[in-house]
Design a protein around this motif. Structure first.
Motif, PDB file in Angstrom:
ATOM      1  N   SER A  64       0.767  -1.271   0.107  1.00  0.00           N
ATOM      2  CA  SER A  64       0.016   0.078  -0.090  1.00  0.00           C
ATOM      3  C   SER A  64       0.936   1.408  -0.085  1.00  0.00           C
ATOM      4  N   ASP A  83      -0.244  -8.322  -3.293  1.00  0.00           N
ATOM      5  CA  ASP A  83      -1.446  -8.566  -3.974  1.00  0.00           C
ATOM      6  C   ASP A  83      -1.884  -7.840  -5.181  1.00  0.00           C
ATOM      7  N   ASP A  85      -4.730  -6.214  -5.934  1.00  0.00           N
ATOM      8  CA  ASP A  85      -5.677  -4.738  -5.330  1.00  0.00           C
ATOM      9  C   ASP A  85      -4.342  -3.717  -5.558  1.00  0.00           C
ATOM     10  N   VAL A 144      -5.112  -4.445   8.689  1.00  0.00           N
ATOM     11  CA  VAL A 144      -5.981  -4.992   7.897  1.00  0.00           C
ATOM     12  C   VAL A 144      -6.802  -4.256   6.977  1.00  0.00           C
ATOM     13  N   LYS A 145      -6.531  -3.047   7.047  1.00  0.00           N
ATOM     14  CA  LYS A 145      -7.207  -2.036   6.186  1.00  0.00           C
ATOM     15  C   LYS A 145      -6.402  -1.720   5.023  1.00  0.00           C
ATOM     16  N   SER A 146      -5.226  -2.052   4.874  1.00  0.00           N
ATOM     17  CA  SER A 146      -4.431  -1.497   3.598  1.00  0.00           C
ATOM     18  C   SER A 146      -3.301  -2.761   3.230  1.00  0.00           C
ATOM     19  N   LYS A 151      -4.999  -7.942   5.078  1.00  0.00           N
ATOM     20  CA  LYS A 151      -6.412  -7.858   4.424  1.00  0.00           C
ATOM     21  C   LYS A 151      -6.939  -9.464   4.450  1.00  0.00           C
ATOM     22  N   TYR A 152      -5.963 -10.254   4.015  1.00  0.00           N
ATOM     23  CA  TYR A 152      -6.112 -11.614   3.692  1.00  0.00           C
ATOM     24  C   TYR A 152      -6.561 -12.309   5.142  1.00  0.00           C
ATOM     25  N   LYS A 154      -7.938 -10.750   7.509  1.00  0.00           N
ATOM     26  CA  LYS A 154      -9.243 -10.431   8.298  1.00  0.00           C
ATOM     27  C   LYS A 154     -10.456 -11.294   7.358  1.00  0.00           C
ATOM     28  N   THR A 155     -10.041 -11.233   6.036  1.00  0.00           N
ATOM     29  CA  THR A 155     -10.994 -12.143   5.243  1.00  0.00           C
ATOM     30  C   THR A 155     -11.189 -13.508   5.884  1.00  0.00           C
ATOM     31  N   HIS A 215      -9.713 -17.478   1.918  1.00  0.00           N
ATOM     32  CA  HIS A 215      -9.454 -15.941   1.560  1.00  0.00           C
ATOM     33  C   HIS A 215      -9.146 -16.112   0.067  1.00  0.00           C
TER      34      HIS A 215
END
Length: 261
Positions: A64, A83, A85, A144-146, A151-152, A154-155, A215
């Motif tokens: 990020s 990732d 994203d 977990v936001k960026s 992120k993986y 949390k998902t 995930h």
């Protein structure tokens, strides 16, 4: 006449110097790479420099933050994200040469604990109570936001029905390597990191692996930036080579492309 000959000789010497291996060593490629790539990429870059004389300068960090730095004009030639994203984000900001993009690597996320922890052999599935397992301790992962690893994580926990109870226990780190360090130092009881991270840190042990279907597939895309030096294309080709594949697989990455020679 003598003077003209001297000037000509000097020009020949200068041109020869510019074409010499020493001149190649003056060339550098700047790579912005996800923190989880560090050990493997350091080895790859050493091999590439030995082969070509081109020096690789790497800035490691959260995907990020790196994508945003490139957006703000940081002088990067190559971007490796943990990732899709954040690569998509960079492409959306017109900072990536999209035709050079390739989904290079795969990975998995694991649950880790300090090496001397009593926690061991955890079965991670639906209803997995990670909050109870952590007890009074913290659970470390990337933001977990960026941060992709976060992120993986949390998902996966959301899908397993574990996130709500566990959220207050989470210690959000700036990147996955920082989370790894928290667990290695015993400052967190548990952590969720990539399997490749756990492999290079002797201070932790893997106590469980998250199901692949909990995930999105973990994919590391690589691409040249829109401001990349011409030499970046050769570096990208080397990342897809059999030599690079051997190094990456040694560190536990899954090679997603057909290797070139």
């Amino acid at each position: 006449m003598y003077r003209s000959t001297g000037i000509f000789t000097a020009l020949v010497i200068l041109i020869g110097a510019l074409c010499s291996p020493a001149a190649a060593q003056d060339k550098t490629i700047t790579v912005f790479a996800a923190a989880s790539m560090k050990n493997a990429l350091d080895d790859i870059d050493a091999a590439y420099t030995a082969k070509t004389g081109v020096k690789i300068v790497v800035s490691y960090g959260p995907s990020s933050g790196l994508a945003r730095q490139i957006e703000q004009g940081a002088p990067a030639d190559v971007f490796i994200s943990a990732d899709t994203d954040w690569m998509d984000y960079a492409i959306g900001r017109k900072t990536i040469n999209e035709p050079t993009r390739a989904n290079l690597l795969g990975n998995s996320i694991v649950l880790i604990a300090p090496k001397d922890s009593k926690v061991d052999n955890v079965n991670i599935g639906p209803g997995f109570d990670i909050a109870k397992l952590a007890g009074d301790g913290k659970i470390a992962t990337g933001d977990v936001k960026s941060v992709p690893a976060g992120k993986y994580a949390k998902t996966a926990l959301e899908k397993l029905g574990s996130w709500q109870a566990a959220e207050p226990k989470f210690a959000m780190a700036v990147d996955v390597r920082a989370a790894l360090t928290l667990v290695a130092r015993g400052e967190a009881a548990l952590g969720i990191v990539y399997s490749t991270d756990a492999k290079v840190e002797p201070g932790v042990k893997v106590v469980g692996t998250f199901p692949a279907d909990s995930h999105p597939a973990i994919v590391y895309p690589v691409a040249a930036t829109t401001t990349a030096k011409p030499e970046a294309s050769n570096y990208l080709a080397f990342l897809r080579s059999t030599a690079a594949k051997t190094i990456l697989e040694k560190y536990g990455f899954k090679f997603l492309v057909s290797p070139s020679t």
